[in-house]
Design an enzyme around this catalytic site. Structure first.
Site, PDB file in Angstrom:
ATOM      1  N   VAL A  46       0.792  -0.711   0.116  1.00 54.87           N
ATOM      2  CA  VAL A  46       0.035   0.072   0.084  1.00 54.87           C
ATOM      3  C   VAL A  46       0.414   1.115  -0.320  1.00 54.87           C
ATOM      4  CG1 VAL A  46      -2.159   1.854   1.224  1.00 54.87           C
ATOM      5  CG2 VAL A  46      -1.746  -1.190   1.501  1.00 54.87           C
ATOM      6  N   LYS A 138      -7.707  -2.164   9.380  1.00 57.05           N
ATOM      7  CA  LYS A 138      -8.304  -2.619  10.355  1.00 57.05           C
ATOM      8  C   LYS A 138      -8.987  -2.874  11.807  1.00 57.05           C
ATOM      9  CE  LYS A 138      -7.836  -6.003   7.949  1.00 57.05           C
ATOM     10  NZ  LYS A 138      -7.400  -6.893   6.711  1.00 57.05           N
ATOM     11  N   VAL A 173     -11.945  -0.492   5.193  1.00 55.10           N
ATOM     12  CA  VAL A 173     -13.151  -1.427   5.032  1.00 55.10           C
ATOM     13  C   VAL A 173     -13.015  -1.891   3.442  1.00 55.10           C
ATOM     14  CG1 VAL A 173     -15.264  -1.670   5.425  1.00 55.10           C
ATOM     15  CG2 VAL A 173     -13.958  -1.040   6.839  1.00 55.10           C
ATOM     16  N   GLY A 175     -10.856  -1.745   0.639  1.00 52.51           N
ATOM     17  CA  GLY A 175     -10.109  -0.961   0.352  1.00 52.51           C
ATOM     18  C   GLY A 175     -10.121  -0.187  -0.319  1.00 52.51           C
ATOM     19  N   LYS A 246     -14.417  -5.894   9.871  1.00 49.10           N
ATOM     20  CA  LYS A 246     -15.199  -4.850   9.073  1.00 49.10           C
ATOM     21  C   LYS A 246     -16.461  -4.072   9.254  1.00 49.10           C
ATOM     22  CE  LYS A 246     -12.046  -6.847   5.146  1.00 49.10           C
ATOM     23  NZ  LYS A 246     -11.853  -6.721   4.328  1.00 49.10           N
ATOM     24  N   GLY A 344      -5.479  -4.812  -2.493  1.00 50.18           N
ATOM     25  CA  GLY A 344      -4.559  -4.217  -4.205  1.00 50.18           C
ATOM     26  C   GLY A 344      -3.868  -3.040  -4.098  1.00 50.18           C
TER      27      GLY A 344
HETATM   28  N1  LIG Z   1      -2.693  -4.849   0.817  1.00 51.02           N
HETATM   29  C1  LIG Z   1      -3.899  -4.790   0.699  1.00 51.02           C
HETATM   30  O1  LIG Z   1      -4.456  -5.147  -0.491  1.00 51.02           O
HETATM   31  C2  LIG Z   1      -4.407  -3.986   1.931  1.00 51.02           C
HETATM   32  C3  LIG Z   1      -5.672  -4.096   1.321  1.00 51.02           C
HETATM   33  C4  LIG Z   1      -6.943  -3.196   2.580  1.00 51.02           C
HETATM   34  C5  LIG Z   1      -6.412  -2.705   3.855  1.00 51.02           C
HETATM   35  N2  LIG Z   1      -4.649  -3.232   4.291  1.00 51.02           N
HETATM   36  C6  LIG Z   1      -3.811  -2.447   5.339  1.00 51.02           C
HETATM   37  O2  LIG Z   1      -2.522  -2.217   5.220  1.00 51.02           O
HETATM   38  C7  LIG Z   1      -2.293  -1.663   5.530  1.00 51.02           C
HETATM   39  C8  LIG Z   1      -0.422  -2.778   4.858  1.00 51.02           C
HETATM   40  O3  LIG Z   1      -0.749  -3.440   4.223  1.00 51.02           O
HETATM   41  P1  LIG Z   1       0.702  -4.137   3.491  1.00 51.02           P
HETATM   42  O4  LIG Z   1      -0.145  -5.067   2.596  1.00 51.02           O
HETATM   43  O5  LIG Z   1       0.555  -2.684   2.955  1.00 51.02           O
HETATM   44  O6  LIG Z   1       1.447  -4.433   3.825  1.00 51.02           O
HETATM   45  P2  LIG Z   1       3.120  -5.102   3.931  1.00 51.02           P
HETATM   46  O7  LIG Z   1       3.166  -4.580   2.063  1.00 51.02           O
HETATM   47  O8  LIG Z   1       3.685  -5.702   4.391  1.00 51.02           O
HETATM   48  O9  LIG Z   1       3.537  -3.303   4.068  1.00 51.02           O
HETATM   49  C9  LIG Z   1       4.206  -3.128   5.358  1.00 51.02           C
HETATM   50  C10 LIG Z   1       5.190  -1.808   5.602  1.00 51.02           C
HETATM   51  O10 LIG Z   1       5.663  -2.204   6.879  1.00 51.02           O
HETATM   52  C11 LIG Z   1       6.758  -2.287   7.235  1.00 51.02           C
HETATM   53  N3  LIG Z   1       6.782  -1.916   8.384  1.00 51.02           N
HETATM   54  C12 LIG Z   1       6.104  -2.991   9.336  1.00 51.02           C
HETATM   55  N4  LIG Z   1       6.726  -3.730  10.616  1.00 51.02           N
HETATM   56  C13 LIG Z   1       7.424  -2.738  10.943  1.00 51.02           C
HETATM   57  C14 LIG Z   1       7.816  -2.140  11.922  1.00 51.02           C
HETATM   58  N5  LIG Z   1       8.099  -2.430  12.305  1.00 51.02           N
HETATM   59  N6  LIG Z   1       8.908  -0.519  11.507  1.00 51.02           N
HETATM   60  C15 LIG Z   1       8.580   0.056  10.093  1.00 51.02           C
HETATM   61  N7  LIG Z   1       8.312  -0.754   9.348  1.00 51.02           N
HETATM   62  C16 LIG Z   1       7.799  -1.571   9.507  1.00 51.02           C
HETATM   63  C17 LIG Z   1       7.485  -2.940   6.041  1.00 51.02           C
HETATM   64  O11 LIG Z   1       8.731  -3.124   6.167  1.00 51.02           O
HETATM   65  P3  LIG Z   1       9.770  -3.463   5.301  1.00 51.02           P
HETATM   66  O12 LIG Z   1       9.432  -3.645   3.283  1.00 51.02           O
HETATM   67  O13 LIG Z   1      10.879  -3.251   5.588  1.00 51.02           O
HETATM   68  O14 LIG Z   1       9.580  -4.953   5.780  1.00 51.02           O
HETATM   69  C18 LIG Z   1       6.910  -2.622   4.658  1.00 51.02           C
HETATM   70  O15 LIG Z   1       6.976  -1.832   4.506  1.00 51.02           O
HETATM   71  C19 LIG Z   1      -2.248  -3.028   6.861  1.00 51.02           C
HETATM   72  O16 LIG Z   1      -2.830  -2.886   7.539  1.00 51.02           O
HETATM   73  C20 LIG Z   1      -3.632  -4.092   6.253  1.00 51.02           C
HETATM   74  O17 LIG Z   1      -4.680  -4.342   6.725  1.00 51.02           O
HETATM   75  C21 LIG Z   1      -3.924  -3.220   3.029  1.00 51.02           C
END
Ligand SMILES: NC(=O)c1ccc[n+]([C@@H]2O[C@H](COP(=O)([O-])OP(=O)(O)OC[C@H]3O[C@@H](n4cnc5c(N)ncnc54)[C@H](OP(=O)(O)O)[C@@H]3O)[C@@H](O)[C@H]2O)c1
Length: 469
Positions: A46, A138, A173, A175, A246, A344
């Site tokens: 994201v 969420k 909620v 996305g 959600k 996504g």
């Molecule tokens: N992906 C989706 O489609 C989607 C949809 C709706 C909501 N969300 C929500 O959006 C949020 C992020 O999702 P995402 O898919 O983007 O996750 P992700 O790809 O796993 O990215 C998480 C990021 O946070 C960083 N991070 C994690 N722990 C950390 C820490 N302790 N200190 C500093 N940085 C840290 C990670 O660093 P590194 O890269 O160095 O590991 C990574 O860059 C979540 O709450 C998820 O529920 C995601």
């Protein structure tokens, strides 16, 4: 003399710039006068999408907001990890969230790291430090909704609405679907009777694969994981828990109640079998995992997450693959359906960008969860038509015993189905009830499961809006 002339010219330029700054509207409660500075905690799926969109649309967003939006810093866990997006010009990478939270230069903190521990500190400290917050988390909101609301009240105490710290969470909620914004702004004069939604993309993908493509549960889950639809812990998806988080947030927005998540009845898709899809087909519909909440006239609000039978004529029945949909039935608007991508990189980042832009434009929402409603009361009991599948070993008197047990708990039987496909012998049958309460249904199921001819646990689910009634 030359030196003096140059100095005079720059003094004039400086005085023009100073005048321009002083005419900035007071409502832009930002630390910087010529840009909205953003710090992103999380540079993953994201976070990367947010950077890409803000860079690509920079000129348009500057014109729209009368200010530039600049990503000044991104916090990640591992500074050496290669990134699959371009770091915006002038943006630094850090592995310390405090660099962002304590910077006087940052106006908006975007939390897209996930989790409910460190992310909670990030969100709460950002608000305490006077930063606007945008989050896609969420799990954190569902976990700490009341705490976030209290904290927001504290940090905004004594501030005028236009100076208030904003908390935006559209991406949390579904996305990319603007359901939070819609529930915040489109229903103030309306009464929402019911919300029914396909609010977990992973399970909708799996159920579509099982129904349309004939995949087994295991194969469907493996495919969903391969395509990145499943959470790191897929139990959150298949067990219905992600959908329940959600639904809790939607119930707060729609009905003004903060329900303890664990009180919302929740059943996942693990017990569904190909046989259930055969029966659903013979009834003329399909099965979807739904989050449903409804409010009765006396203020009682019920909600549940469960697989549900849906008639083919129902608009939700054709929402397939990882697509999400939320249908809202209300007095004025009647039935409104929001369909789109629930996850996504770009759909989710799009919602975060919308939240950042709203702040940059000076949009104010002093009640991001909508006002509480003291007249609404959550109850675990709800009425529905139910589908009940029982596996049996043949013997005389089965239908009589089913009838007696249903009668004992006031459950009327609408129909009994057996062998949905004539070519396929099956050792199960299905009872479809009239509209009854889930509590009576539970008692029926418990007593039936105790009979010696019933093989293993029964499977039962609500029927959403039966088309035969
Ligand atoms: N992906 C989706 O489609 C989607 C949809 C709706 C909501 N969300 C929500 O959006 C949020 C992020 O999702 P995402 O898919 O983007 O996750 P992700 O790809 O796993 O990215 C998480 C990021 O946070 C960083 N991070 C994690 N722990 C950390 C820490 N302790 N200190 C500093 N940085 C840290 C990670 O660093 P590194 O890269 O160095 O590991 C990574 O860059 C979540 O709450 C998820 O529920 C995601």
């Amino acid at each position: 003399m030359k030196y003096f002339a140059v100095t005079l010219a720059s003094l004039l330029a400086a005085s023009e710039a100073f005048t321009a700054h002083n005419f900035k509207p007071a409502s832009l409660s930002k630390t910087s006068l010529d840009a909205v500075n953003v710090g992103i905690v999380g540079g993953g799926v994201v976070g990367g999408g947010i950077c890409e969109i803000l860079t690509k649309k920079s000129d348009y967003l500057t014109a729209l907001c009368s200010d530039t939006i600049e990503v000044k810093s991104i916090c990640v866990r591992d500074l050496d990890k290669p990134r699959d997006f371009e770091i915006p010009e002038g943006c630094s990478l850090t592995d310390k969230a405090d660099d962002i939270l304590n910077s006087d230069d940052i106006d908006v903190v975007v939390e897209v790291m996930g989790g409910t521990t460190i992310a909670k500190d990030v969100v709460f400290n950002a608000l305490s430090n006077g930063k606007h917050v945008v989050t896609a988390n969420k799990a954190l909101i569902a976990d700490c909704l009341a705490e976030i609301e209290d904290h927001l009240k504290k940090v905004n105490d004594g501030k005028s609405a236009e100076d208030s710290i904003q908390f935006n969470y559209e991406a949390a909620v579904c996305g990319g679907i603007p359901i939070i914004n819609s529930l915040q702004s489109d229903f103030p004069g309306d009464d929402i009777d019911m919300i029914a939604g396909i609010i977990n993309g992973c399970t909708n993908f799996m159920l579509t694969a099982m129904d349309r493509d004939g995949l087994s549960y295991e194969a469907a889950l493996a495919e969903a994981s391969k395509l990145g639809y499943a959470e790191a812990d897929p139990t959150l998806d298949v067990g219905g828990f992600d959908a329940r988080s959600k639904l809790k947030i939607l119930m707060r927005l729609a009905y003004g109640i903060d329900v303890e998540e664990s009180n919302i009845p929740c059943r996942g898709i693990q017990e569904l079998t190909a046989t259930d899809y055969d029966y659903a087909k013979s009834l003329g519909g399909t099965i979807k995992l739904l989050g449903v909440a409804q409010r009765e006239e006396d203020g009682k609000v019920s909600g549940f997450v469960s697989p549900c039978y849906i008639a083919a004529t129902d608009s939700l029945s054709s929402v397939n693959d990882a697509t999400n949909a939320v249908e809202i039935s209300s007095s004025n608007l009647q039935r409104t359906t929001y369909i789109g991508q629930g996850a996504g990189r770009y759909p989710t980042a799009n919602s975060c960008v919308n939240d950042i832009v709203a702040i940059a434009k000076g949009d104010v929402n002093v009640s991001p969860f909508n006002p509480a409603d003291d007249g609404a009361k959550f109850v675990q009991q709800y009425d529905s038509v139910f589908y009940l599948r029982l596996k049996y070993s043949d013997q005389v008197g089965i239908t009589r015993q089913c009838g007696e047990i249903c009668e004992k708990y006031g459950v009327s039987i609408h129909s009994i189905l057996q062998n949905p496909r004539s070519s396929k012998k099956d050792d199960s049958f299905v009872i479809v009830t009239e509209e009854v309460s889930n509590t009576n249904m539970k008692k029926v199921v418990a007593e039936l499961e105790g009979l010696d001819w019933v093989q293993g646990p029964a499977f039962w689910m609500p029927v959403l809006r039966p088309d035969w009634m």
